[in-house]
Structures are given as structure tokens and as C-alpha cells.
Design an enzyme around this catalytic site. Structure first.
Site, mmCIF file in Angstrom:
data_model
loop_
_atom_site.group_PDB
_atom_site.id
_atom_site.type_symbol
_atom_site.label_atom_id
_atom_site.label_comp_id
_atom_site.label_asym_id
_atom_site.label_seq_id
_atom_site.Cartn_x
_atom_site.Cartn_y
_atom_site.Cartn_z
ATOM 1 N N GLU A 302 -47.114 -21.476 -14.893
ATOM 2 C CA GLU A 302 -48.269 -21.646 -13.990
ATOM 3 C C GLU A 302 -47.948 -21.148 -12.588
ATOM 4 O O GLU A 302 -48.779 -20.521 -11.924
ATOM 5 C CB GLU A 302 -48.698 -23.116 -13.935
ATOM 6 C CG GLU A 302 -49.222 -23.685 -15.250
ATOM 7 C CD GLU A 302 -50.399 -22.893 -15.788
ATOM 8 O OE1 GLU A 302 -51.264 -22.496 -14.988
ATOM 9 O OE2 GLU A 302 -50.442 -22.656 -17.014
ATOM 10 N N ASP A 394 -45.345 -15.275 -17.950
ATOM 11 C CA ASP A 394 -44.238 -15.570 -18.872
ATOM 12 C C ASP A 394 -42.930 -15.017 -18.320
ATOM 13 O O ASP A 394 -41.902 -15.694 -18.319
ATOM 14 C CB ASP A 394 -44.509 -14.951 -20.254
ATOM 15 C CG ASP A 394 -45.444 -15.806 -21.100
ATOM 16 O OD1 ASP A 394 -45.715 -16.961 -20.712
ATOM 17 O OD2 ASP A 394 -45.898 -15.314 -22.155
#
Ligand SMILES: [Zn+2]
Length: 450
Positions: A302, A394
Site C-alpha cells: 500500500e 509489489d
């Protein structure tokens, strides 16, 4: 409304214009109907592909996941995916029929005439039109929405809502919509009538202001109406998460746990708030399902979205697109063929000495109904960009936290949410905001936990 009359609208007191072979209104009707049919065909083709692909891979866990996922979990994900896609197909049919009913088959026209006959043609009638439209639409959507929650989600063990909680949510939602939506609708209608040719610029400014206000209000005032938020009490996890945030250069107002399990077993985590008021919210379901290292890795993902400015870039894109949308609406609302082509007879003065009743609410509704039919065809562009952002987030998480933990967290979330590991590649390209699991895991180290 003079601007519409000047554009060639005939009042009942004028002779009808000579028939044309191919008026702009007819052209709009044809283009709209063609886009609707084409979109529906495309949606069905994609859904059928997804159903076939998932069903074909149901018998065995795909090789890369064979050691990590039990066959029962894999088959539950397949069945859940199939149930959702099938319900989605029914929803498409209902949605298209309702859309046709409102537009070309004359539903909105009939509703408008009925309200005009009882309420006259002022602001009251326009607001009533918006409210009646929303109420009828809500009622039509109700059966499928209830079926989704209390049958599909229930069957797969995800639904934790009682009918009582559902009702309470619905009432609070209605109340909020009335408190926020009605004044905003009235203000936009007033701008449309009173702010001159550039009303759409003012309306866009109002819309943006409202969005920013809601971003600020949501975490502090609105979300607590629906859920309970508690400070994260797990000291070890808190230390771990704070260290990560410091390492990544983020300050945060607070770490909260939300009782997501009141409604659903699906897990999530999110950031909310603007500027310094940012807070991190973990669903209690997420904390139950993941080990501390995995929670850290999910949070790092996030943070990656923030570091790469995905949130700001996304908002900026939406702001720009809505400006274009309002400008288009500003232009269309002055064209008689926009109404006639979508099955509505615009309001004209009942008496030539009076000003025409405004058509603003009609224009808003027709725009909201028709725009998605065309926007659907560019949806893959947005999905594509979103998937690129997910890869970047990611990569950030792999660099800042443990990649092996991220991989195992991802697998665990796929399993617990019953997300399929074997989507149809074309379906995923069109719709998926996140890349399929196999593609994401291919860019991470091997999962940490079995
Ligand atoms: Zn993400």
C-alpha cells in the site's frame, strides 16, 4: 428554456417540422442502440470465456501452486467465481432491459410527464424526478443485491450480515444520500439554470469540492457510522509497522483495526484521509488471517502506491475526465436531438408566453444513463494502467519488506477470498484491476510460509 427552443424544438403551438430521413436524433438512437448491443455481446462473450476457462481448470490445482493450495480450496474458488460470473450475466440482462426501458422505450419520458402534470415545471419537479428515478432504480436493483449477499456470499461462507444489519445499513445510506445528495443536486440544478453558458464549469468545481470534502469527512465522520474503529493494540505488530513506515518515510495519524468481520469474511487493508490526517485501517479479518510479517508486507505494498503517487495520479485523471464529462453534458443539454434521440420529449412551454420548464434534471439523468454504454469500451485502458500500478507497488514492497512474506500473504488472501488462480487471460486483460496471481508471484521470491 430559450437555449433549447432556439435549437429547433417545436412547441405544441407550432407546426411540426418536415420529416427528415436521418435527423441527428435518429442517428443518436442508432449509435446508442448499436453501442448497447455491441457492449452486451462483448460482455457475454467475455463472461462465457471466463466460465469455460475456470471450469476447465477446476479439476486440479495449477502446477505452480500445487504444493501451496489444497484441491478443496481451489475448487471452492472456482465455484465461487462461476457463481459470481453467472449472477453478473443475469445482472447484465436486467441492467440493459432497464436502461432500454428508461430511454428508448419511454420510461423516463413518462415519469417526467407524470411529475410535470402534478408538480408543474419548477425546481420541485426536477428534484422529484431525480428522487423518483433513484428510488425506482434502487428498488429494481434490490432483489439481485439481496441475492448476492444472502445467497451467493452466504453459500460460500463469506456473508456475516444479518437482515437487521442490512436494513440498518440501508437506512443510514438513504439518510446520508438525502442529507448530502439532495442539497448537491439542488445546487447543480440551480447552477444549470442560473449560471449561464458556463454552468458546467461551476458545477464541475462544486463536484470536485464535494469529492475533496468527502475524502476528509469519510474516515472521521462517515465510516464510523457503519463500523467500529479501534487503535491497533498488538504492540509487537505496531512496532513492526511503525518501523516500516519510518523506513519508507511516511508519517501517519494512527493505525486502526476495523470490525470488517461484522459484514463479511473478506479481508482487506486500506489508507484513508488527506495530507497529515492519513490513517491506516486493517480489517480484523486480515489480522486474523495473516502472520505479522505478512501484514507488514501487505502494508508495504500500500505504501508503494503512495510512493509512486498512484493515488494522486488516479485522482487527477478522474478530475480531468469529469471536467470533460461536464463540458460534454453542458453542450449536449442544449441540443434537442440529445433528448429526442434517447427517447425523451424535452419540456416545452405549456403557454407560449411562459418560459419553458427547465430540462436540466432530464439532461443529467440521460447523461448518467447513456455515458456508461460508451465508456465501457475504454475500460480496459484503465484496467491496464491499474495492473501496471499493482506491479510497481509489489516491487516496492519486495524492496522494503520481505518478498517471501508478500508472496505467502498474497496466496493466503487468494485462498481466503476464494479468488480464482486460473482466470481466462482475455477476461483478466479486460476487467482485472490486479494482475492474475501467477503473474504477480512470478515476480516475487518463493512464499515464506507453506
Ligand atoms: Zn495494490
Amino acid at each position: 428554456m430559450a437555449r433549447i427552443l432556439a435549437d429547433g424544438l417545436n412547441s405544441p403551438h407550432m407546426p411540426p417540422p418536415p420529416p427528415e430521413d436521418f435527423s441527428p436524433a435518429t442517428l443518436l438512437t442508432l449509435v446508442f442502440a448499436a453501442a448497447l448491443v455491441l457492449g452486451l455481446a462483448l460482455k457475454f462473450w467475455l463472461a462465457t470465456r471466463q466460465v469455460r476457462h475456470v471450469a476447465r481448470h477446476r479439476a486440479a490445482v495449477p502446477a505452480p501452486f500445487a504444493k501451496r493450495m489444497a484441491l478443496a480450496a481451489h475448487q471452492k474458488a472456482a465455484d465461487y467465481t462461476l457463481a459470481k460470473v453467472r449472477l453478473g450475466m443475469l445482472d447484465m440482462v436486467v441492467g440493459s432491459a432497464v436502461l432500454l426501458g428508461w430511454t428508448l422505450l419511454g420510461g423516463l419520458d413518462a415519469l417526467n410527464q407524470a411529475l410535470r402534470a402534478t408538480l408543474g415545471g419548477g425546481m420541485q419537479q426536477q428534484l422529484a424526478l431525480l428522487v423518483a428515478f433513484a428510488a425506482i432504480g434502487g428498488l429494481i436493483d434490490l432483489p439481485l443485491s439481496l441475492y448476492q449477499t444472502f445467497v451467493v456470499e452466504e453459500r460460500f461462507g463469506f456473508n456475516k450480515m444479518t437482515l437487521r444489519l442490512w436494513l440498518a445499513d440501508a437506512l443510514k445510506g438513504l439518510l446520508l444520500a438525502a442529507l448530502i445528495g439532495l442539497p448537491v443536486a439542488a445546487l447543480i440544478l440551480w447552477l444549470m439554470g442560473a449560471a449561464g453558458r458556463l454552468w458546467w464549469l461551476w458545477a464541475w468545481g462544486l463536484w470536485m469540492g464535494l469529492n475533496l470534502l468527502l475524502m476528509w469527512l469519510y474516515p472521521t465522520f462517515i465510516a464510523p457510522l457503519f463500523n467500529t474503529f479501534q487503535r491497533l493494540e498488538d504492540a509487537a505488530l505496531e512496532a513492526r509497522v511503525s518501523a516500516l513506515m519510518q523506513r519508507c518515510g511516511f508519517s501517519v495519524k494512527g493505525l486502526f483495526v476495523m470490525d470488517g468481520s461484522r459484514r463479511s469474511a473478506h479481508a482487506n487493508a486500506y489508507f484513508t484521509g488527506l495530507g497529515a490526517a492519513k490513517r491506516v485501517v486493517f480489517y480484523d479479518t486480515l489480522l486474523r488471517q495473516l502472520a505479522p510479517g505478512e501484514v507488514e508486507a501487505v502494508l508495504a505494498h500500500e505504501l508503494g502506491h503512495f510512493r509512486h503517487r498512484h493515488v494522486i495520479r488516479r485522482s487527477a485523471t478522474l478530475f480531468a475526465l469529469s471536467l470533460a464529462g461536464f463540458a460534454l453534458l453542458g453542450w449536449l443539454s442544449t441540443r434537442a436531438w440529445f433528448y429526442a434521440g434517447l427517447g425523451v420529449q424535452p419540456n416545452v412551454p405549456l403557454d407560449p408566453a411562459l418560459a419553458a420548464a427547465p430540462n436540466d434534471a432530464l439532461a443529467l439523468l440521460l447523461f448518467v444513463l447513456a455515458a456508461p454504454v460508451f465508456v465501457f469500451f475504454v475500460a480496459p485502458l484503465f484496467s491496464q494502467q491499474s495492473r501496471r500500478h499493482e506491479f510497481q507497488a509489489d516491487a516496492y514492497a519486495v524492496a522494503q519488506a520481505s518478498g517471501a512474506d508478500l508472496a505467502s500473504a498474497l496466496l493466503r488472501l487468494y485462498e481466503d477470498n476464494a479468488s480464482t488462480l486460473t482466470p481466462d487471460p482475455v477476461y483478466a486483460k479486460f476487467y482485472y484491476s490486479h494482475p492474475p496471481a501467477a503473474e504477480r508471484l512470478a515476480r516475487m521470491p518463493a512464499p515464506a510460509h507453506p
